[in-house]
Design an enzyme around this catalytic site. Structure first.
Site, PDB file in Angstrom:
ATOM      1  NE  ARG A  43      -2.272   1.703  10.388  1.00 32.75           N
ATOM      2  CZ  ARG A  43      -2.640   0.813   9.486  1.00 32.75           C
ATOM      3  NH1 ARG A  43      -1.813  -0.142   9.126  1.00 32.75           N
ATOM      4  NH2 ARG A  43      -3.833   0.890   8.913  1.00 32.75           N
ATOM      5  CB  ALA A  56       3.915   4.620   3.286  1.00 28.70           C
ATOM      6  CG  LEU A  57       7.186   1.344  -1.006  1.00 27.50           C
ATOM      7  CD1 LEU A  57       7.875   1.067  -2.333  1.00 27.50           C
ATOM      8  CD2 LEU A  57       6.274   0.186  -0.622  1.00 27.50           C
ATOM      9  CG  HIS A  58       8.816   0.092   5.764  1.00 30.53           C
ATOM     10  ND1 HIS A  58       9.106  -1.255   5.812  1.00 30.53           N
ATOM     11  CD2 HIS A  58       7.485   0.188   5.976  1.00 30.53           C
ATOM     12  CE1 HIS A  58       8.007  -1.930   6.089  1.00 30.53           C
ATOM     13  NE2 HIS A  58       7.007  -1.088   6.178  1.00 30.53           N
ATOM     14  CG  HIS A  89       7.134  -2.218   1.862  1.00 30.92           C
ATOM     15  ND1 HIS A  89       7.022  -1.069   2.614  1.00 30.92           N
ATOM     16  CD2 HIS A  89       5.937  -2.838   1.946  1.00 30.92           C
ATOM     17  CE1 HIS A  89       5.806  -0.996   3.117  1.00 30.92           C
ATOM     18  NE2 HIS A  89       5.130  -2.059   2.747  1.00 30.92           N
ATOM     19  CD  GLN A 141      -5.895  -3.619   2.982  1.00 31.95           C
ATOM     20  OE1 GLN A 141      -5.819  -4.042   1.842  1.00 31.95           O
ATOM     21  NE2 GLN A 141      -4.931  -3.790   3.863  1.00 31.95           N
ATOM     22  CE  LYS A 149       4.103  -4.253  11.610  1.00 26.72           C
ATOM     23  NZ  LYS A 149       3.123  -3.941  10.623  1.00 26.72           N
ATOM     24  CG  ASP A 150       1.110  -7.032   7.980  1.00 26.93           C
ATOM     25  OD1 ASP A 150       0.571  -6.368   8.863  1.00 26.93           O
ATOM     26  OD2 ASP A 150       1.864  -6.526   7.120  1.00 26.93           O
ATOM     27  CG  MET A 186      -1.892  -1.203   1.147  1.00 24.67           C
ATOM     28  SD  MET A 186      -3.443  -0.943   2.019  1.00 24.67           S
ATOM     29  CE  MET A 186      -2.868  -0.719   3.673  1.00 24.67           C
TER      30      MET A 186
HETATM   31  O1  PAF Z   1       0.023  -5.676   3.702  1.00 25.20           O
HETATM   32  C1  PAF Z   1      -0.448  -4.777   2.977  1.00 25.20           C
HETATM   33  O2  PAF Z   1       0.175  -3.752   2.738  1.00 25.20           O
HETATM   34  C2  PAF Z   1      -1.827  -4.934   2.378  1.00 25.20           C
HETATM   35  O3  PAF Z   1      -2.683  -5.555   3.264  1.00 25.20           O
HETATM   36  C3  PAF Z   1      -1.832  -5.652   1.011  1.00 25.20           C
HETATM   37  C4  PAF Z   1      -1.379  -7.106   1.135  1.00 25.20           C
HETATM   38  C5  PAF Z   1      -0.941  -4.919   0.041  1.00 25.20           C
HETATM   39  C6  PAF Z   1      -3.255  -5.675   0.438  1.00 25.20           C
HETATM   40  O4  PAF Z   1      -3.741  -4.383   0.253  1.00 25.20           O
END
Ligand code: PAF
Length: 285
Positions: free
Chosen positions: A189, A32-34, A37, A61, A151-152, A30
């Site tokens: 975040r 705001a890369l760090h 990513h 989401q 992390k997720d 989504m």
């Molecule tokens: O982890 C995320 O950034 C989001 O949930 C994803 C997998 C890109 C889906 O929008």
């Protein structure tokens, strides 16, 4: 790096790539890369002929409209980072292109309860939104490998479940959480945290590591949970959940002997920002 904004253009690029017998690695984000990513991106670049990275802030989401409004959007910087990393395609569609018939057209997926606990309990509908967008993106990109971060953890587990359940022909690759020197898990975040809060948030990983030690010492699950709640509350964190769960079923572990693969997962608030983190405390992914 090619920047593609339209789904049809992506479909054309993918079919040319497949016709040439090339492999594709895919990193959905989504923005705001760090460095977290970029670790996924680098691994994909090493393991595939081509790497596609999507940057799309997926509205379905977000259960909290304020969170969606304030979600950091840094496309120019993201694009620079991805180009430097050697990504082949940046896919950054508009909402209307990903949801041509509107946001109400999401499909309800039966996720066998995995989406109802922890994050699911506190962010109703969140995982339905995630699964909907990931499925749409996988249909467009048809990657050989999909890269996601530990992390997720719950998200990764649910996507793995979806891939198995619907026989989606893709290998899911998990990459370890990347942390700041004080242990804070990198997250988009974190940009909302003050420097003082960032330092304070190092406590999350210290507690997770302590719980891992306690697990090895056979301290009871309820004692470990009590310890974590106390440690966080003492520093002014508001704990949404701290759970020790089975890494596959995500059900709460009541007794240590009950599982070979346990993960401590938490979500908490600090300085008005919601953070999540986890640590595998026994077994492996
Ligand atoms: O982890 C995320 O950034 C989001 O949930 C994803 C997998 C890109 C889906 O929008």
């Amino acid at each position: 790096m090619k920047r593609i904004e339209r789904c049809n253009d992506l479909i054309t690029w993918v079919s040319e790539c497949k016709a040439a017998g090339k492999t594709i690695g895919f990193v959905p984000t989504m923005g705001a890369l760090h460095d977290g990513h970029l670790t996924l991106v680098n691994q994909s670049i090493r393991e595939n002929d081509f790497t596609v990275c999507s940057v799309f802030v997926n509205p379905t989401q977000f259960n909290d409209p304020k969170d969606l409004d304030t979600y950091p959007r840094t496309l120019a910087k993201d694009s620079f980072l991805l180009e430097n990393a050697g990504v082949h395609v940046l896919f950054c569609p508009e909402v209307a292109d990903m949801y041509p018939s509107g946001l109400q057209t999401t499909v309800i997926y039966e996720l066998d309860g995995l989406d109802m606990i922890m994050e699911g309990e506190h962010r109703p509908g969140h995982f339905q939104g995630v699964v909907n967008i990931v499925k749409r993106l996988l249909d467009l990109v048809s990657p050989n490998r999909l890269y996601m971060g530990q992390k997720d953890f719950q998200q990764f587990t649910i996507i793995g479940h979806m891939i198995k359940k619907w026989n989606i022909p893709v290998d899911l690759v998990i990459c370890p959480t990347i942390r700041e020197p004080n242990g804070l898990a990198m997250s988009s975040r974190n940009q909302r945290l003050s420097e003082e809060m960032k330092i304070k948030a190092g406590l999350i990983y210290r507690v997770l590591k302590e719980v891992k030690k306690q697990f090895a010492q056979h301290i009871s699950v309820s004692e470990m949970e009590k310890f974590a709640h106390k440690a966080f509350s003492a520093e002014g964190f508001i704990v949404e959940y701290f759970s020790i769960v089975d890494g596959i079923t995500l059900t709460q572990v009541e007794k240590i002997s009950q599982t070979q693969y346990a993960v401590a997962c938490t979500a908490l608030w600090i300085g008005g920002v919601r953070l999540i983190d986890n640590e595998i405390i026994c077994g492996k992914i």
